[in-house]
Design a protein around this motif. Structure first.
Motif, PDB file in Angstrom:
ATOM      1  N   VAL A   1       0.879  -1.175   0.000  1.00 14.13           N
ATOM      2  CA  VAL A   1       0.000   0.000   0.000  1.00 14.13           C
ATOM      3  C   VAL A   1       0.910   1.216   0.000  1.00 14.13           C
ATOM      4  O   VAL A   1       1.474   1.580   1.028  1.00 14.13           O
ATOM      5  N   ALA A   2       1.116   1.798  -1.187  1.00 16.40           N
ATOM      6  CA  ALA A   2       2.097   2.865  -1.364  1.00 16.40           C
ATOM      7  C   ALA A   2       1.410   4.166  -1.757  1.00 16.40           C
ATOM      8  O   ALA A   2       0.822   4.256  -2.832  1.00 16.40           O
ATOM      9  N   PRO A   3       1.468   5.174  -0.876  1.00 18.42           N
ATOM     10  CA  PRO A   3       0.876   6.475  -1.216  1.00 18.42           C
ATOM     11  C   PRO A   3       1.622   7.096  -2.409  1.00 18.42           C
ATOM     12  O   PRO A   3       2.786   6.762  -2.603  1.00 18.42           O
ATOM     13  N   PRO A   4       1.020   7.995  -3.182  1.00 19.31           N
ATOM     14  CA  PRO A   4      -0.287   8.589  -2.874  1.00 19.31           C
ATOM     15  C   PRO A   4      -1.484   7.783  -3.391  1.00 19.31           C
ATOM     16  O   PRO A   4      -2.577   7.924  -2.851  1.00 19.31           O
ATOM     17  N   ASP A   5      -1.302   6.958  -4.431  1.00 14.88           N
ATOM     18  CA  ASP A   5      -2.493   6.255  -4.920  1.00 14.88           C
ATOM     19  C   ASP A   5      -2.916   5.169  -3.940  1.00 14.88           C
ATOM     20  O   ASP A   5      -4.098   4.942  -3.731  1.00 14.88           O
ATOM     21  N   GLY A   6      -1.945   4.488  -3.353  1.00 14.23           N
ATOM     22  CA  GLY A   6      -2.272   3.524  -2.310  1.00 14.23           C
ATOM     23  C   GLY A   6      -2.700   4.274  -1.057  1.00 14.23           C
ATOM     24  O   GLY A   6      -2.138   5.328  -0.744  1.00 14.23           O
ATOM     25  N   ASP A   7      -3.691   3.744  -0.357  1.00 13.01           N
ATOM     26  CA  ASP A   7      -4.265   4.482   0.783  1.00 13.01           C
ATOM     27  C   ASP A   7      -4.630   3.481   1.878  1.00 13.01           C
ATOM     28  O   ASP A   7      -5.501   2.635   1.684  1.00 13.01           O
ATOM     29  N   MET A   8      -3.940   3.564   3.015  1.00 14.40           N
ATOM     30  CA  MET A   8      -4.117   2.571   4.065  1.00 14.40           C
ATOM     31  C   MET A   8      -5.507   2.647   4.713  1.00 14.40           C
ATOM     32  O   MET A   8      -6.087   1.612   5.064  1.00 14.40           O
ATOM     33  N   ALA A   9      -6.033   3.863   4.852  1.00 14.55           N
ATOM     34  CA  ALA A   9      -7.375   3.975   5.448  1.00 14.55           C
ATOM     35  C   ALA A   9      -8.387   3.268   4.545  1.00 14.55           C
ATOM     36  O   ALA A   9      -9.219   2.471   5.003  1.00 14.55           O
ATOM     37  N   GLN A  10      -8.301   3.534   3.243  1.00 13.26           N
ATOM     38  CA  GLN A  10      -9.198   2.861   2.290  1.00 13.26           C
ATOM     39  C   GLN A  10      -8.934   1.358   2.277  1.00 13.26           C
ATOM     40  O   GLN A  10      -9.858   0.550   2.208  1.00 13.26           O
ATOM     41  N   TYR A  11      -7.648   1.007   2.342  1.00 13.12           N
ATOM     42  CA  TYR A  11      -7.292  -0.410   2.248  1.00 13.12           C
ATOM     43  C   TYR A  11      -7.936  -1.217   3.383  1.00 13.12           C
ATOM     44  O   TYR A  11      -8.535  -2.270   3.169  1.00 13.12           O
ATOM     45  N   MET A  12      -7.812  -0.680   4.594  1.00 13.32           N
ATOM     46  CA  MET A  12      -8.360  -1.417   5.742  1.00 13.32           C
ATOM     47  C   MET A  12      -9.887  -1.453   5.688  1.00 13.32           C
ATOM     48  O   MET A  12     -10.502  -2.470   6.020  1.00 13.32           O
ATOM     49  N   GLN A  13     -10.497  -0.388   5.188  1.00 10.97           N
ATOM     50  CA  GLN A  13     -11.964  -0.415   4.985  1.00 10.97           C
ATOM     51  C   GLN A  13     -12.345  -1.479   3.967  1.00 10.97           C
ATOM     52  O   GLN A  13     -13.359  -2.166   4.101  1.00 10.97           O
TER      53      GLN A  13
END
Ligand SMILES: [Zn+2]
Length: 300
Positions: A182-194
């Protein structure tokens, strides 16, 4: 709870292997620390088929793909997301077959709405013929898919659920051999966990990730995946409590013994967690939240 990884997966390259009544796979010869043994191109159905994640734009792979499909009519091309090991071969496949390409949108499309500029590294040429959204149904010859938008690994990541086999093609969202980058900026940990939580509400019987073998106990696996992320966050918070405020220092402590070549990826993952914690108000960056920033705990 340790994640029950399964790394015994072995499949021949460039050969179509039948793995379930309606599912066959073709493994591309592009192994790497990020692709495991390579991209597993999925062929669903017989005679009239859908192809999921056609793979990289590599001459050897394209030849193997063409040969694998020579006796089939390709009716649908489904793309989980726009990384170069997944989507580029969709163009050649469309040229040969005339089938339409389905996907959420161009690289970064899930973030473009938020006005965030997306980095290089994705398949920037990708443009689906049919844009899919969460909950959309795709009716193929004698089977159908439900689209499950699962942003996080990329903002445009979609899983496809094959209703007839209660199978979820989970792309890079959930993989049996490794955690997801999960690599910002396109990767998003908050979205990922949701997006992980979202899968817990479904009743899929098996996941077929694009890399590696199937996940036969998906809910247990996703719970372990989530727990791992929560543990990682606890480690980051503990670093901050101990006065370790930069990402490189956190990587050295949290990922002790990691292959130095993988440290940049680990740093991006820590950064992704810090952005989630910042969004939640638990952590603050001194200045702009970026990879080189110093972070601190917010006092309750
Ligand atoms: Zn990917």
């Amino acid at each position: 709870m340790a994640i029950p990884f399964e790394r015994d997966f072995a499949a021949p390259y460039d050969t179509v292997v039948s793995v379930a009544p309606r599912i066959r796979r073709l493994l591309a010869r592009n192994p790497s620390p990020f692709t495991f043994k390579g991209t597993g191109v999925t062929i669903v159905g017989h005679g009239n088929v859908a192809v999921i994640d056609p793979g990289p734009d590599d001459p050897h792979h394209l030849e193997a793909l063409r040969s694998a499909l020579r006796n089939e009519t390709v009716t649908h091309i489904l793309v989980t997301h726009t990384h170069r090991d997944h989507s580029p071969a969709s163009r050649a496949l469309k040229d040969w077959t005339g089938a339409k390409i389905y996907g959420f949108g161009p690289h970064g499309s899930g973030k473009a709405e938020e006005g965030i500029v997306i980095e290089e590294g994705g398949d920037m040429e990708f443009c689906p013929d049919v844009v899919v959204r969460d909950g959309d149904m795709i009716q193929a010859h004698d089977f159908s898919f439900e689209c499950v938008h699962t942003p996080g690994h990329t903002s445009n990541h979609v899983c496809y659920a094959l209703k007839e086999e209660k199978a979820l093609f989970s792309g890079d969202h959930v993989m049996g051999w490794s955690t997801t980058v999960v690599a910002p900026p396109d990767g998003d940990m908050a979205q990922y966990m949701q997006s992980l939580e979202k899968l817990l509400e479904r009743d899929d019987a098996v996941y077929w990730p694009t890399h590696g073998g199937p996940i036969r106990d998906p809910k247990f696996f996703v719970k372990a995946y989530l727990e791992h992320r929560h543990e990682r966050e606890a480690q980051i918070l503990s670093c901050l409590r101990d006065g370790i405020s930069t990402i490189p220092e956190m990587v050295l402590r949290i990922y002790a013994g990691l292959d130095p070549a993988l440290r940049p990826a680990a740093a991006l993952s820590v950064f992704a967690h810090l952005l989630r914690l910042t969004k939640e108000g638990r952590v603050a960056a001194r200045g702009e939240p970026r990879l080189s920033a110093r972070f601190q705990l917010n006092q309750p």
